[in-house]
Motif scaffolding. Structure first.
Motif, PDB file in Angstrom:
ATOM      1  N   HIS A 145      53.259   4.524 101.909  1.00 50.67           N
ATOM      2  CA  HIS A 145      53.144   3.694 100.702  1.00 50.67           C
ATOM      3  C   HIS A 145      52.559   4.498  99.541  1.00 50.67           C
ATOM      4  CE1 HIS A 145      54.051   0.159 103.126  1.00 50.67           C
ATOM      5  NE2 HIS A 145      53.165   0.588 104.009  1.00 50.67           N
ATOM      6  N   VAL A 146      53.043   4.219  98.341  1.00 51.33           N
ATOM      7  CA  VAL A 146      52.547   4.912  97.156  1.00 51.33           C
ATOM      8  C   VAL A 146      51.360   4.154  96.563  1.00 51.33           C
ATOM      9  CG1 VAL A 146      53.154   5.780  94.864  1.00 51.33           C
ATOM     10  CG2 VAL A 146      54.836   5.838  96.707  1.00 51.33           C
ATOM     11  N   TYR A 147      51.402   2.845  96.619  1.00 55.63           N
ATOM     12  CA  TYR A 147      50.289   2.021  96.146  1.00 55.63           C
ATOM     13  C   TYR A 147      50.037   0.921  97.166  1.00 55.63           C
ATOM     14  CZ  TYR A 147      53.670  -1.605  94.781  1.00 55.63           C
ATOM     15  OH  TYR A 147      54.647  -2.577  94.794  1.00 55.63           O
ATOM     16  N   VAL A 148      48.978   0.140  96.928  1.00 52.25           N
ATOM     17  CA  VAL A 148      48.662  -0.999  97.792  1.00 52.25           C
ATOM     18  C   VAL A 148      48.390  -2.203  96.895  1.00 52.25           C
ATOM     19  CG1 VAL A 148      47.199  -1.882  99.654  1.00 52.25           C
ATOM     20  CG2 VAL A 148      47.587   0.591  99.445  1.00 52.25           C
ATOM     21  N   PRO A 149      49.016  -3.353  97.161  1.00 54.33           N
ATOM     22  CA  PRO A 149      48.669  -4.554  96.396  1.00 54.33           C
ATOM     23  C   PRO A 149      47.170  -4.839  96.508  1.00 54.33           C
ATOM     24  CG  PRO A 149      50.650  -4.922  97.699  1.00 54.33           C
ATOM     25  CD  PRO A 149      50.092  -3.609  98.139  1.00 54.33           C
ATOM     26  N   HIS A 150      46.578  -5.211  95.406  1.00 56.47           N
ATOM     27  CA  HIS A 150      45.131  -5.406  95.344  1.00 56.47           C
ATOM     28  C   HIS A 150      44.605  -6.324  96.456  1.00 56.47           C
ATOM     29  CE1 HIS A 150      41.241  -6.844  93.776  1.00 56.47           C
ATOM     30  NE2 HIS A 150      41.186  -5.694  93.103  1.00 56.47           N
ATOM     31  N   PRO A 151      45.209  -7.508  96.693  1.00 50.60           N
ATOM     32  CA  PRO A 151      44.678  -8.384  97.753  1.00 50.60           C
ATOM     33  C   PRO A 151      44.709  -7.724  99.136  1.00 50.60           C
ATOM     34  CG  PRO A 151      46.197  -9.590  96.338  1.00 50.60           C
ATOM     35  CD  PRO A 151      46.340  -8.149  95.988  1.00 50.60           C
ATOM     36  N   GLU A 152      45.786  -6.978  99.412  1.00 52.19           N
ATOM     37  CA  GLU A 152      45.888  -6.314 100.715  1.00 52.19           C
ATOM     38  C   GLU A 152      44.846  -5.215 100.850  1.00 52.19           C
ATOM     39  OE1 GLU A 152      49.144  -3.881 103.462  1.00 52.19           O
ATOM     40  OE2 GLU A 152      49.843  -5.206 101.850  1.00 52.19           O
ATOM     41  N   LEU A 153      44.629  -4.469  99.770  1.00 48.18           N
ATOM     42  CA  LEU A 153      43.623  -3.415  99.804  1.00 48.18           C
ATOM     43  C   LEU A 153      42.236  -4.001 100.040  1.00 48.18           C
ATOM     44  CD1 LEU A 153      42.765  -0.467  99.455  1.00 48.18           C
ATOM     45  CD2 LEU A 153      42.682  -0.860  96.977  1.00 48.18           C
ATOM     46  N   VAL A 154      41.939  -5.099  99.376  1.00 41.16           N
ATOM     47  CA  VAL A 154      40.638  -5.755  99.556  1.00 41.16           C
ATOM     48  C   VAL A 154      40.448  -6.166 101.013  1.00 41.16           C
ATOM     49  CG1 VAL A 154      39.304  -7.818  98.979  1.00 41.16           C
ATOM     50  CG2 VAL A 154      40.415  -6.508  97.159  1.00 41.16           C
TER      51      VAL A 154
ATOM     52  N   ALA B  39      63.156  -4.987  88.169  1.00 37.26           N
ATOM     53  CA  ALA B  39      62.730  -4.891  86.768  1.00 37.26           C
ATOM     54  C   ALA B  39      62.779  -6.224  86.042  1.00 37.26           C
ATOM     55  CB  ALA B  39      63.606  -3.860  86.038  1.00 37.26           C
ATOM     56  N   THR B  40      63.620  -7.153  86.505  1.00 37.27           N
ATOM     57  CA  THR B  40      63.761  -8.434  85.810  1.00 37.27           C
ATOM     58  C   THR B  40      62.807  -9.492  86.345  1.00 37.27           C
ATOM     59  OG1 THR B  40      65.495  -9.136  87.349  1.00 37.27           O
ATOM     60  CG2 THR B  40      66.182  -7.944  85.372  1.00 37.27           C
ATOM     61  N   ASN B  41      62.070  -9.171  87.385  1.00 36.45           N
ATOM     62  CA  ASN B  41      61.188 -10.153  88.001  1.00 36.45           C
ATOM     63  C   ASN B  41      59.944 -10.361  87.145  1.00 36.45           C
ATOM     64  OD1 ASN B  41      59.963 -11.882  89.750  1.00 36.45           O
ATOM     65  ND2 ASN B  41      59.352 -10.309  91.214  1.00 36.45           N
ATOM     66  N   GLU B  42      59.679 -11.628  86.781  1.00 37.35           N
ATOM     67  CA  GLU B  42      58.527 -11.919  85.929  1.00 37.35           C
ATOM     68  C   GLU B  42      57.241 -12.077  86.731  1.00 37.35           C
ATOM     69  OE1 GLU B  42      59.394 -15.241  83.472  1.00 37.35           O
ATOM     70  OE2 GLU B  42      61.074 -14.265  82.442  1.00 37.35           O
ATOM     71  N   GLU B  43      57.358 -12.335  88.044  1.00 37.63           N
ATOM     72  CA  GLU B  43      56.159 -12.473  88.870  1.00 37.63           C
ATOM     73  C   GLU B  43      55.535 -11.095  89.062  1.00 37.63           C
ATOM     74  OE1 GLU B  43      54.850 -13.940  93.346  1.00 37.63           O
ATOM     75  OE2 GLU B  43      56.886 -14.297  92.615  1.00 37.63           O
ATOM     76  N   ARG B  44      54.231 -11.003  88.818  1.00 37.55           N
ATOM     77  CA  ARG B  44      53.574  -9.703  88.851  1.00 37.55           C
ATOM     78  C   ARG B  44      52.484  -9.661  89.927  1.00 37.55           C
ATOM     79  NH1 ARG B  44      55.582  -5.779  84.874  1.00 37.55           N
ATOM     80  NH2 ARG B  44      57.315  -6.983  84.056  1.00 37.55           N
ATOM     81  N   GLU B  45      52.260  -8.445  90.454  1.00 35.76           N
ATOM     82  CA  GLU B  45      51.162  -8.241  91.387  1.00 35.76           C
ATOM     83  C   GLU B  45      50.342  -7.049  90.893  1.00 35.76           C
ATOM     84  OE1 GLU B  45      52.788  -7.353  95.221  1.00 35.76           O
ATOM     85  OE2 GLU B  45      53.631  -5.432  94.619  1.00 35.76           O
ATOM     86  N   LEU B  46      49.042  -7.103  91.161  1.00 32.10           N
ATOM     87  CA  LEU B  46      48.172  -6.006  90.761  1.00 32.10           C
ATOM     88  C   LEU B  46      48.231  -4.933  91.842  1.00 32.10           C
ATOM     89  CD1 LEU B  46      46.142  -4.841  88.764  1.00 32.10           C
ATOM     90  CD2 LEU B  46      44.317  -6.028  90.018  1.00 32.10           C
ATOM     91  N   ALA B  47      48.691  -3.748  91.457  1.00 28.97           N
ATOM     92  CA  ALA B  47      48.813  -2.625  92.391  1.00 28.97           C
ATOM     93  C   ALA B  47      47.668  -1.649  92.161  1.00 28.97           C
ATOM     94  CB  ALA B  47      50.147  -1.917  92.197  1.00 28.97           C
ATOM     95  N   VAL B  48      47.195  -1.043  93.246  1.00 27.57           N
ATOM     96  CA  VAL B  48      46.132  -0.043  93.160  1.00 27.57           C
ATOM     97  C   VAL B  48      46.675   1.274  93.707  1.00 27.57           C
ATOM     98  CG1 VAL B  48      43.756   0.558  93.736  1.00 27.57           C
ATOM     99  CG2 VAL B  48      44.412  -1.854  93.537  1.00 27.57           C
ATOM    100  N   TYR B  49      46.585   2.322  92.909  1.00 30.20           N
ATOM    101  CA  TYR B  49      47.048   3.660  93.271  1.00 30.20           C
ATOM    102  C   TYR B  49      45.855   4.610  93.376  1.00 30.20           C
ATOM    103  CZ  TYR B  49      51.832   2.623  91.399  1.00 30.20           C
ATOM    104  OH  TYR B  49      53.075   2.115  91.114  1.00 30.20           O
TER     105      TYR B  49
END
Length: 739
Positions: free
Chosen positions: A238-247, A285-295
């Motif tokens: 994985h290049v990044y981890v979604p914030h909730p999963e990382l927590v 790219a067209t998806n409006e739903e966003r997630e906070l990613a941590v790199y």
């Protein structure tokens, strides 16, 4: 507690994970040893969690005698102190055991003959007197004195680290990294070990920190746990981890409430060690739903940089004077060159960035050969490269032109980085990257920034194989983004269609069970086919079949060398059919112990001259890379070094570097990417269910050049064939290429 003193005769068992050891000890006469405990050989057995010991070391133990129902009277160790021997015989054996770098048995004899019981005092306090020994000059006496001093300091570190489960070899690495500051670093900032030293993970550093009294909610501990959780995900691709999963991951690792983690992530972001960004949840790219990613900051730079360079190259002008030069007639009739191949070559010549993908036998190599002929005719400069040395060698053999690893192409130099970069681009008009499915994100960035705008790049690879071992999914992301034109070859040529290996690879890729000539021993011996199944319903039976097939049946039937030409590829590391257990059994069968062969236990693994080994991390200083396979050509018990031959080139390792090497009679399917072997043997049992995926089996089978043998159950094969769920990697490269 009772006491026992003596010298180590041999190590019967050692577990590198917890230090549990079974040691045969020659007791001192003064030791209070029960007569019943001493065997006919004059030795006693001691067990317990001990440092990583070597024969010849002198120990003073505290503990108690226990009676084992099977093995009799044993000394159960509570406290272990490594001491220096007092007798002349003990000193001779101690020095001759190889513990002190530069002193072997013969030199030990001469030194002790010269100084007797004062030998160790002379080495430590008056090393200049070593010149009194025949054949020892100024230089060698200085080397021995330095080795003695280093060993003494390592012993001091070991006294501290042993209680934290750190092996002797890791203690040596810690000393070499920090020198005289080793103990202060360990005591004041133990998490630094995990950052600086290969082989020391967060859990080891955390264990040290906790025993030093660092509270569980200390900010530095939480930050180290967050970084480690990110690194673990990077190691998984994985290049990044979604914030909730990382927590959640960090909280579970640290055994802290999730509320303690976000503040640490914010602090790390403020320090520039991590980057947070809102990304589309689906990667579209067209998806409006966003997630906070941590790199991790380095991976954020690699992903954004790779996207920038790919867009730059794709948007540049095509090289002039290429399209009309293609000479398809070099390969004769249409039977040897399909319409889709013609399209692929024209696409590469006219599009600055393009992709060619397809399974085995579909003619990717023919396309490359035709492309190179056109480039030769047009007088264009080009280069061929692959992510690994094995893949580069195959590419060179297939095309008849020089090919190199990407690192060598870019002129990598330790301490200086890549010679070719944005300021000094590669002097080529066209670049072909083969086995592009193995291209990891960080290397892709380094490669792409070394290309001038207008340079054409063709990425060739099989997108249905496993993705790269390193983080990212570059080839699949480029294809899914639509940034570059893609040609997918699907036609299997007649020459390849006669092979069951190729036929079955495509069947599996389409969700069908493979065809096998026979499952019976007698017909396998008679059959001319290249694909077999040895049925085994349980792991123990399958493991025994693997050993028999590799060591006996394949050499007898096909004349292949079981060590050099047969490769076992296992889906998992653990279990009786896993990489680790199979390596132990294959080592015992293919390279058994021999008094004439030197061997040494390092990092819990037995190395024996003649062993097949694999490098498991990139080592730019030695010019060897993750996945390179070689043979242990020499083991110097006096100089504490190993010599490994990689394709005839000898590379030397200090004992403290041996954790970069593992036995390679069996390797994981992931580690086999980019390689091709005359024969592969693949154990598949239902206990591997976590790893039984279609692309894993497909990748394993396509590593076989002439012979493929499955060992296991049809049910396990069916599980793999039906499981077409490609594990999603957290990467935003496709989205960045679309925006």
């Amino acid at each position: 507690m009772e006491s026992l003193a003596g010298s180590v005769e041999r190590i019967t068992y050692y577990n590198p994970e917890n230090g549990y050891s079974v040691v045969r000890l020659r007791p001192e006469r003064s030791s209070k040893t029960g007569a019943a405990a001493v065997g006919r050989d004059g030795l006693v057995t001691a067990t317990g969690n001990l440092p990583e010991l070597s024969p010849g070391e002198h120990l003073r133990l505290s503990g108690r005698w226990i009676s084992h129902p099977k093995h009799g009277l044993q000394f159960q160790v509570e406290v272990c102190e490594q001491t220096l021997p007092a007798t002349v015989a003990g000193i001779r054996r101690y020095l001759g055991s190889g513990l002190v770098k530069g002193i072997g048995p013969r030199l030990a004899e001469r030194i002790v003959a010269c100084f007797g019981s004062q030998t160790l005092d002379v080495i430590e306090k008056h090393p200049e007197r070593l010149k009194e020994v025949p054949d020892i000059g100024q230089k060698r006496s200085q080397q021995i004195a330095a080795a003695w001093e280093e060993q003494k300091q390592v012993k001091e570190i070991m006294l501290f680290l042993h209680g934290h489960g750190v092996s002797t070899n890791l203690a040596i690495k810690i000393f070499k990294q920090y020198g005289q500051q080793a103990l202060p670093v360990v005591q004041n900032d133990p998490y630094r070990l995990a950052r600086d030293i290969f082989g020391v993970g967060f859990k080891t550093a955390d264990k040290i920190a906790r025993t030093l009294g660092l509270p569980s909610n200390h900010p530095s501990r939480i930050e180290a746990g967050v970084i480690y959780s990110l690194q673990e995900m990077n190691d998984a691709g994985h290049v990044y981890v979604p914030h909730p999963e990382l927590v959640e991951r960090a909280a579970a690792l640290l055994e802290l409430p999730v509320e303690a983690i976000p503040a640490a992530i914010e602090r790390l972001a403020g320090q520039g060690r991590v980057v947070q960004e809102h990304l589309p949840a689906s990667g579209n790219a067209t998806n409006e739903e966003r997630e906070l990613a941590v790199y991790l900051a380095s991976f954020y730079e690699a992903e954004t940089g790779t996207a920038e360079h790919l867009r730059r190259l794709a948007g540049s002008r095509a090289l002039p004077g290429l399209g009309v030069q293609t000479r398809f007639n070099l390969f004769g009739s249409a039977d040897h060159f399909s319409a889709e191949q013609r399209i692929a070559v024209e696409m590469a010549l006219t599009a600055p960035l393009s992709v060619l993908t397809g399974g085995p036998g579909t003619g990717k190599t023919t396309c490359i050969q035709t492309l190179l002929a056109a480039l030769d005719e047009a007088g264009k400069r080009y280069a061929l490269a692959s992510p690994t040395g094995r893949a580069a060698k195959r590419l060179s053999e297939a095309t008849g032109r020089p090919a190199s690893t990407i690192h060598r192409l870019l002129g990598y130099s330790p301490g200086e980085g890549f010679k070719f970069n944005a300021s000094n681009p590669l002097p080529v008009d066209f670049l072909v990257i083969d086995e592009a499915s193995m291209l990891e994100l960080s290397l892709a960035q380094s490669l792409l920034r070394a290309l001038r705008s207008g340079t054409h790049i063709l990425l060739v690879g099989d997108v249905d194989q496993l993705p790269s071992v390193g983080a990212g999914d570059v080839l699949r992301d480029i294809i899914s983004s639509g940034l570059a034109p893609v040609t997918r070859l699907v036609t299997i040529f007649r020459q390849a269609a006669g092979s069951l290996i190729i036929t079955n690879a495509h069947r599996i890729n389409q969700g069908h069970m493979p065809l096998v000539q026979s499952e019976t021993e007698s017909s396998v011996e008679k059959s001319p086919a290249d694909f077999f199944l040895f049925a085994a319903e349980n792991p123990d039976e399958a493991a025994s079949w693997v050993i028999d097939v590799v060591c006996e049946r394949i050499p007898r039937k096909f004349g292949l060398d079981p060590k050099d030409q047969v490769q076992v590829l296992a889906p998992m590391y653990r279990g009786v059919c896993g990489v680790n257990a199979l390596n132990e059994r294959l080592q015992a069968s293919l390279n058994p112990a021999n008094p004439k062969k030197a061997e040494k236990l390092l990092f819990g693994q037995l190395f024996r001259v003649g062993d097949k080994l694999m490098q498991i991390q990139n080592n730019y200083d030695k010019d060897v890379f993750n996945g390179d396979i070689g043979v242990l050509a020499g083991l110097d018990l006096t100089q504490h070094s190993l010599a490994v031959s990689f394709d005839g080139r000898q590379v030397f390792y200090d004992w403290s570097e041996a954790d970069q090497l593992v036995l390679a009679y069996a390797v994981s399917v992931h580690k086999s990417q980019g390689a091709e072997f005359p024969c592969v043997v693949i154990p598949l049992v239902t206990q591997h269910y976590l790893m039984l995926q279609r692309n894993l089996l497909y990748t394993a089978i396509t590593r076989a050049k002439a012979l493929c043998v499955l060992v296991g159950s049809r049910r396990a094969i069916g599980m793999a064939v039906r499981n077409n769920a490609v594990t999603r990697r957290y990467t935003a490269l496709s989205w960045r290429l679309q925006t």
